[in-house]
Scaffold this motif. Structure first.
Motif, mmCIF file in Angstrom:
data_model
loop_
_atom_site.group_PDB
_atom_site.id
_atom_site.type_symbol
_atom_site.label_atom_id
_atom_site.label_comp_id
_atom_site.label_asym_id
_atom_site.label_seq_id
_atom_site.Cartn_x
_atom_site.Cartn_y
_atom_site.Cartn_z
ATOM 1 N N GLY A 39 0.574 -1.303 -0.020
ATOM 2 C CA GLY A 39 -0.044 0.126 -0.056
ATOM 3 C C GLY A 39 0.924 1.251 -0.032
ATOM 4 O O GLY A 39 1.642 1.281 -0.904
ATOM 5 N N LEU A 40 0.874 2.033 0.990
ATOM 6 C CA LEU A 40 1.255 3.492 1.105
ATOM 7 C C LEU A 40 2.854 3.075 1.687
ATOM 8 O O LEU A 40 3.444 4.091 1.950
ATOM 9 C CB LEU A 40 0.496 4.457 1.685
ATOM 10 N N GLY A 41 3.259 1.986 2.138
ATOM 11 C CA GLY A 41 4.110 1.664 2.839
ATOM 12 C C GLY A 41 4.563 1.937 4.034
ATOM 13 O O GLY A 41 5.705 1.991 4.867
ATOM 14 N N ASN A 42 3.442 1.847 5.033
ATOM 15 C CA ASN A 42 3.301 2.398 6.437
ATOM 16 C C ASN A 42 4.220 1.349 7.187
ATOM 17 O O ASN A 42 5.049 1.668 8.112
ATOM 18 C CB ASN A 42 2.121 2.243 7.023
ATOM 19 N N PHE A 43 4.229 0.032 7.021
ATOM 20 C CA PHE A 43 4.770 -0.837 7.615
ATOM 21 C C PHE A 43 6.333 -0.908 7.396
ATOM 22 O O PHE A 43 7.443 -0.975 8.231
ATOM 23 C CB PHE A 43 4.236 -2.419 7.419
ATOM 24 N N LEU A 44 6.555 -0.732 6.130
ATOM 25 C CA LEU A 44 8.166 -0.690 5.521
ATOM 26 C C LEU A 44 8.859 0.385 6.253
ATOM 27 O O LEU A 44 9.955 0.435 6.743
ATOM 28 C CB LEU A 44 8.187 -0.442 4.244
ATOM 29 N N GLN A 45 8.072 1.670 6.378
ATOM 30 C CA GLN A 45 8.648 2.667 6.920
ATOM 31 C C GLN A 45 8.726 2.740 8.388
ATOM 32 O O GLN A 45 9.886 3.014 8.903
ATOM 33 C CB GLN A 45 7.458 4.105 6.700
ATOM 34 N N SER A 46 7.942 2.202 9.101
ATOM 35 C CA SER A 46 8.241 1.810 10.730
ATOM 36 C C SER A 46 9.221 0.920 10.854
ATOM 37 O O SER A 46 10.239 1.161 11.631
ATOM 38 C CB SER A 46 7.028 1.221 11.199
ATOM 39 N N ALA A 47 9.352 -0.003 10.137
ATOM 40 C CA ALA A 47 10.506 -1.165 9.928
ATOM 41 C C ALA A 47 12.179 -0.294 10.096
ATOM 42 O O ALA A 47 12.902 -0.443 10.385
ATOM 43 C CB ALA A 47 10.233 -2.180 9.072
#
Length: 78
Positions: A39-47
Motif C-alpha cells: 500500500g502506502l508503505g506504512n509498515f516498511l517505513q516503521s521497520a
C-alpha cells in the motif's frame, strides 16, 4: 451483491510502529522484510525507522498509484 475484488485498508502507522516495537522487545532482528501488499508503505517505513539498512526490504503493490507513492517515499533511502 457484487463482491469487492480489492479492499483498501491501509495499516495505520501507529499499529505498524507498535508491531516493530514488539519485535524489538523480543530481540528479533530480521534480515529481510517482505510486505506483499505494501500500500502506502506504512509498515516498511516503521521497520526502516528501527532497523535502517540492516535488513533488505521488499514491498509489492498492485495499485499503481500506491506503488508510485511508496517508490517516491523511499527513493532517498535506497
Amino acid at each position: 451483491m457484487k463482491k469487492k475484488e480489492f479492499g483498501d485498508f491501509q495499516t495505520p502507522s501507529v499499529l505498524t510502529q507498535e508491531i516493530v516495537k514488539l519485535l524489538q522487545e523480543y530481540r528479533i532482528q530480521p534480515d529481510i522484510i517482505i510486505e506483499p501488499t505494501c500500500g502506502l508503505g506504512n509498515f516498511l517505513q516503521s521497520a526502516y525507522e528501527y532497523w535502517q539498512d540492516r535488513p533488505k526490504y521488499f514491498g509489492f503493490e498492485l495499485k499503481q498509484e500506491y506503488f508510485q507513492y511508496s517508490t517516491q517515499k523511499f527513493a532517498s533511502k535506497i
